[in-house]
Design an enzyme around this catalytic site. Structure first.
Site, PDB file in Angstrom:
ATOM      1  N   ARG A 187      61.142  34.204  31.920  1.00  0.00           N
ATOM      2  CA  ARG A 187      62.572  34.168  31.618  1.00  0.00           C
ATOM      3  C   ARG A 187      62.740  33.516  30.248  1.00  0.00           C
ATOM      4  NH1 ARG A 187      66.575  30.535  31.936  1.00  0.00           N
ATOM      5  NH2 ARG A 187      68.631  31.231  32.600  1.00  0.00           N
TER       6      ARG A 187
ATOM      7  N   LYS B 229      62.718  24.758  26.174  1.00  0.00           N
ATOM      8  CA  LYS B 229      63.008  23.534  26.918  1.00  0.00           C
ATOM      9  C   LYS B 229      62.472  22.291  26.223  1.00  0.00           C
ATOM     10  CE  LYS B 229      64.194  25.586  31.282  1.00  0.00           C
ATOM     11  NZ  LYS B 229      63.781  26.045  32.597  1.00  0.00           N
TER      12      LYS B 229
HETATM   13  N1  PMM Z   1      65.995  27.582  33.753  1.00  0.00           N
HETATM   14  C1  PMM Z   1      67.302  27.500  33.447  1.00  0.00           C
HETATM   15  C2  PMM Z   1      68.256  28.275  34.148  1.00  0.00           C
HETATM   16  N2  PMM Z   1      67.874  29.129  35.112  1.00  0.00           N
HETATM   17  N3  PMM Z   1      66.149  30.117  36.376  1.00  0.00           N
HETATM   18  C3  PMM Z   1      64.844  30.227  36.699  1.00  0.00           C
HETATM   19  N4  PMM Z   1      64.446  31.089  37.664  1.00  0.00           N
HETATM   20  N5  PMM Z   1      63.883  29.493  36.062  1.00  0.00           N
HETATM   21  C4  PMM Z   1      64.205  28.588  35.087  1.00  0.00           C
HETATM   22  O1  PMM Z   1      63.288  27.920  34.572  1.00  0.00           O
HETATM   23  C5  PMM Z   1      65.579  28.449  34.727  1.00  0.00           C
HETATM   24  C6  PMM Z   1      66.543  29.243  35.420  1.00  0.00           C
HETATM   25  C7  PMM Z   1      67.764  26.560  32.372  1.00  0.00           C
HETATM   26  O2  PMM Z   1      67.620  27.111  31.116  1.00  0.00           O
HETATM   27  P1  PMM Z   1      68.841  27.812  30.264  1.00  0.00           P
HETATM   28  O3  PMM Z   1      70.015  26.871  30.336  1.00  0.00           O
HETATM   29  O4  PMM Z   1      68.304  28.006  28.914  1.00  0.00           O
HETATM   30  O5  PMM Z   1      69.182  29.119  30.907  1.00  0.00           O
END
Ligand code: PMM
Length: 292
Positions: free
Chosen positions: A258, A224
């Site tokens: 994650r 991020k």
């Molecule tokens: N971040 C993203 C998408 N889904 N879900 C949870 N539970 N926690 C997060 O921090 C989170 C998420 C955005 O990141 P990406 O686009 O790389 O998936």
């Protein structure tokens, strides 16, 4: 006492750090640039993540990067359902679906997913809580303000850790009232969602405020922007920074991580858990062999 997370299909042990590998099935996801768009690629990525130590695969068909727009529902279904079917059949890991839509969650659960990861904390779709409760699915309640296209304007807090915990407590109350089992709920402070760099860092440091709500905690720092701000690295060079953020969060009590690059974070967290276990062993030893 051993800790676990109840999904619709199992009790997932959470004593060791638990890694959720990210499978973004989007043409525009900020961090993997659509590489997983084809089903075959997603299955190959899922297998590699299992080999690298993932305990869970999180499949999403919507990009939630700042400013992103929501795809239409038919398109989101078309992206995630075939991938989930194949992952469940061919990669022996529990699957979660990352969606804000009840209809997508319902179809994903029917295809074999057992957890719903809703970045809106059940606020986007009024039918979402009922779908999760009815299926007995695991549920990740993430903190966010606004929506991905407006959230950057909402990063104003009196005290970020206290405010995020208070707002998550509200979402938790709504989930329980809708009949989602307490042992099915994981909380997530939503790193990068309506937070500045300083606020993301403070949230990791003060994770205790979220842990005090009494549920396992997931963090998603992977690649991020705030890690870019700290390291000066572009998005594809943030996996070491991601592992470091996960280490800091594990030291502060987080249970689930994650991430995109499973191998590097898995290795880092294995060391943290070995240190923490050694501490437990040593204190047991100290009790049994008090210094004379
Ligand atoms: N971040 C993203 C998408 N889904 N879900 C949870 N539970 N926690 C997060 O921090 C989170 C998420 C955005 O990141 P990406 O686009 O790389 O998936």
């Amino acid at each position: 006492m051993s800790l676990s997370w109840k999904t619709s299909q199992r009790l997932l042990p959470l004593d060791a750090a638990c890694i959720a590998g990210i499978i973004n099935v989007t043409p525009d996801s900020f961090s993997d640039g659509g590489r997983h768009f084809a089903v075959e690629d997603a299955v190959r990525a899922g297998r590699a993540m299992r080999e690298a130590g993932a305990a869970l695969l999180d499949v999403g068909g919507e990009s939630t990067r700042p400013g992103a727009a929501l795809p239409d529902e038919a398109e989101e279904l078309r992206r995630v359902v075939p991938v989930i079917e194949r992952l469940v059949r061919e990669v022996a890991l529990p699957v979660s679906v990352d969606t804000r839509r009840a209809a997508v969650a319902r179809a994903a659960l029917a295809a074999g997913a057992e957890i719903v990861n809703d970045v809106s904390g059940l606020t986007h779709d009024p039918a979402m809580a009922g779908v999760i409760a009815e299926a007995g699915a695991g549920c990740v309640l993430m903190h966010m303000r606004g929506t991905p296209d407006t959230m950057d304007a909402h990063a104003v807090y009196d005290d970020v850790a206290r405010d995020v915990a208070r707002e998550l407590a509200g979402r938790l109350g709504a989930a329980l009232a809708a009949g989602i089992g307490p042992d099915a709920i994981v909380l997530d402070p939503g790193l990068g969602f309506a937070k500045t760099t300083e606020q993301n860092l403070a949230l990791i440091d003060r994770l205790a405020a979220v842990l005090a709500l009494g549920h396992p905690v997931m963090v998603g720092p992977s690649r991020k922007r705030f890690l870019g701000a700290v390291t000066g690295r572009p998005v594809h060079e943030r996996d070491a920074a991601t592992a470091a953020a996960c280490v800091a969060a594990r030291m502060r009590g987080a249970h689930l991580f994650r991430v995109h690059d499973v191998a590097v974070t898995h290795e880092a967290l294995a060391v943290v858990d070995a240190v923490l276990t050694a501490t437990v062993r040593r204190s047991t030893f100290d009790v049994q062999h008090p210094a004379s």
